[in-house]
Enzyme design. Structure first.
Site, PDB file in Angstrom:
ATOM      1  N   ARG A 107      10.066  69.636  41.791  1.00 54.35           N
ATOM      2  CA  ARG A 107      10.760  69.837  40.631  1.00 54.35           C
ATOM      3  C   ARG A 107      12.396  69.697  40.856  1.00 54.35           C
ATOM      4  NH1 ARG A 107      10.203  74.730  36.590  1.00 54.35           N
ATOM      5  NH2 ARG A 107       8.788  73.696  35.706  1.00 54.35           N
ATOM      6  N   HIS A 134       8.998  66.134  31.629  1.00 56.81           N
ATOM      7  CA  HIS A 134       8.189  67.128  32.063  1.00 56.81           C
ATOM      8  C   HIS A 134       6.637  66.593  31.878  1.00 56.81           C
ATOM      9  CE1 HIS A 134       6.916  70.827  33.666  1.00 56.81           C
ATOM     10  NE2 HIS A 134       7.322  71.694  32.739  1.00 56.81           N
ATOM     11  N   GLN A 137       3.467  69.248  31.934  1.00 56.02           N
ATOM     12  CA  GLN A 137       3.490  69.900  30.821  1.00 56.02           C
ATOM     13  C   GLN A 137       2.730  69.203  29.559  1.00 56.02           C
ATOM     14  OE1 GLN A 137       4.643  73.348  30.566  1.00 56.02           O
ATOM     15  NE2 GLN A 137       3.407  73.080  28.920  1.00 56.02           N
ATOM     16  N   ASP A 225      10.955  74.080  22.132  1.00 55.85           N
ATOM     17  CA  ASP A 225      11.204  74.623  23.592  1.00 55.85           C
ATOM     18  C   ASP A 225      12.678  75.542  23.504  1.00 55.85           C
ATOM     19  OD1 ASP A 225      11.143  74.675  26.371  1.00 55.85           O
ATOM     20  OD2 ASP A 225      12.077  72.779  26.572  1.00 55.85           O
ATOM     21  N   CYS A 266       6.388  75.309  25.839  1.00 56.15           N
ATOM     22  CA  CYS A 266       5.818  75.394  27.266  1.00 56.15           C
ATOM     23  C   CYS A 266       6.045  76.661  28.082  1.00 56.15           C
ATOM     24  CB  CYS A 266       6.724  74.093  27.705  1.00 56.15           C
ATOM     25  SG  CYS A 266       8.346  74.344  27.903  1.00 56.15           S
ATOM     26  N   ARG A 294      -2.063  74.330  32.376  1.00 54.82           N
ATOM     27  CA  ARG A 294      -1.284  73.564  33.434  1.00 54.82           C
ATOM     28  C   ARG A 294      -2.127  73.646  34.528  1.00 54.82           C
ATOM     29  NH1 ARG A 294       4.311  73.881  33.164  1.00 54.82           N
ATOM     30  NH2 ARG A 294       4.017  72.453  35.010  1.00 54.82           N
TER      31      ARG A 294
HETATM   32  N1   CP Z   1       6.669  75.346  31.576  1.00 56.44           N
HETATM   33  C1   CP Z   1       7.008  75.254  32.748  1.00 56.44           C
HETATM   34  O1   CP Z   1       7.049  74.521  33.465  1.00 56.44           O
HETATM   35  O2   CP Z   1       7.365  76.550  33.476  1.00 56.44           O
HETATM   36  P1   CP Z   1       7.904  77.052  34.490  1.00 56.44           P
HETATM   37  O3   CP Z   1       9.452  76.551  34.584  1.00 56.44           O
HETATM   38  O4   CP Z   1       7.859  78.673  34.762  1.00 56.44           O
HETATM   39  O5   CP Z   1       7.316  76.493  35.650  1.00 56.44           O
HETATM   40  N1  NVA Z   2      13.429  72.317  28.680  1.00 57.56           N
HETATM   41  C1  NVA Z   2      13.171  73.391  29.800  1.00 57.56           C
HETATM   42  C2  NVA Z   2      11.793  73.400  30.174  1.00 57.56           C
HETATM   43  C3  NVA Z   2      11.390  74.559  31.405  1.00 57.56           C
HETATM   44  C4  NVA Z   2       9.824  74.471  31.744  1.00 57.56           C
HETATM   45  C5  NVA Z   2      14.219  73.038  30.931  1.00 57.56           C
HETATM   46  O1  NVA Z   2      14.249  72.315  31.589  1.00 57.56           O
HETATM   47  O2  NVA Z   2      14.672  74.373  31.465  1.00 57.56           O
END
Ligand code: CP
Ligand code: NVA
Length: 308
Positions: A107, A134, A137, A225, A266, A294
């Site tokens: 990530r 992502h 997700q 989101d 998400c 997930r």
């Molecule tokens: N939805 C998601 O990816 O959550 P986290 O940021 O907690 O991993």
């Molecule tokens: N759009 C959000 C998703 C988190 C899982 C971010 O990137 O912070």
């Protein structure tokens, strides 16, 4: 090399296989204690590195638990604690990690970090979120939709709010799984045109409708989101809130969608900003199924990557 970098970069047949494997593996665990190991142990003797350059709850825990259920081992690494955060190149990091582990999940911020990791790693790399996409997700979201409502092909998905990284992966999925997507949000926060064009080129009907009440007419699924993502400047917070407030998903908006429409987010959510608690905890909401899925979706992704 089976990298899982983005939904549009994975064959539709492989995406379908991953969703079906996830559903099968989920049902095989029904009634088992959470800590129980899967019978076939497909990741036995496999070591997986989970690298986080941004915070995470779901991605971190679901990958860690998933690998362990399949008999593998994990190491969770924070980008800052690694030499990666202190100037070592991505390419060198990728080549070194490939000598120790069987798969790398990362990530990160810049998509270029992910693609460079994949270019130089000699083991599969999984995208655990970048500023742009992502994919894990949305694999969980497709699994969740199909579990509740059957095939997603031909359905209408409405994204209300910021055209961010999660929205981009929904657009990728629209092209690959064959559903329609309507985006409703302020013009300044539209998804990148590249994502819209790609989905359209694959035959998905992609619409941009500024009025949220009009946009959700006939929706099978309404998704939103956070209004401020991890990569967004905190200084933009107030402006974003002001622009996005009309796109909050509340009970009145959900009532314009199909009566059996699902609601997804998400998570993490900012309750009563992008969606009201009434919707998040209401009858349309499947947000905690998404979170659970997930785990199952990523287990299937790991198996696909490792061909086990
Ligand atoms: N939805 C998601 O990816 O959550 P986290 O940021 O907690 O991993
Ligand atoms: N759009 C959000 C998703 C988190 C899982 C971010 O990137 O912070």
């Amino acid at each position: 090399m089976n990298h899982f970098l983005d939904i549009h970069l994975t064959d539709t047949a492989d995406l379908r296989r991953i969703i079906d494997t996830a559903a099968d593996m989920k049902s095989a665990r029904l009634g088992q204690p959470r800590g129980a190991l899967d019978a076939d142990q497909p990741l036995k003797n496999r070591m997986v590195a989970l690298i986080f350059e941004k915070p995470s709850t779901r991605t971190r825990v679901s990958f860690d638990v998933g690998v362990r259920q399949m008999g593998g081992q994990t190491m969770v690494l924070s980008g800052n604690d690694m030499q990666l955060g202190h100037g070592e190149t991505i390419a060198d990091t990728a080549r070194v990690l490939s000598r120790y582990v069987d798969l790398i999940m990362i990530r990160t911020f810049d998509e270029a970090v992910l693609t460079e990791m994949a270019e130089f790693a000699t083991v599969p790399v999984i995208n655990g979120l970048t500023d742009r996409t992502h994919p894990c997700q949305i694999m969980a979201d497709v699994l969740t939709f199909e579990e509740h409502r059957g095939p997603i092909k031909g359905k209408k998905v409405v994204w209300s709010g910021d055209g961010n990284n999660v929205c981009a992966s929904f657009l990728h999925a629209a092209g690959q799984f064959g559903f329609d997507l309507t985006f409703t949000g302020p013009p300044t926060l539209d998804p990148e045109q590249e994502f819209v064009d790609l989905a359209r080129s694959k035959g998905a009907k992609i619409e941009i409708v500024r009025d949220p009440a009009k946009a959700v007419q006939g929706a099978d699924l309404v998704v939103t989101d956070t209004w401020v993502s991890m990569h967004d400047a905190q200084s933009a917070r107030e402006r974003r809130h002001n622009q996005l407030r009309p796109y909050r998903v509340d009970a009145e908006l959900m009532a314009q969608a199909k009566p059996d429409a699902l609601f997804m987010h998400c998570l993490p959510a900012h309750r009563d900003d992008e969606a009201t608690s009434e919707v998040m905890d209401g009858p349309h909401s499947v947000i905690f199924d998404e979170a659970e899925n997930r785990l199952h979706a990523q287990k299937a992704i790991l198996r696909w990557c490792l061909e086990v």
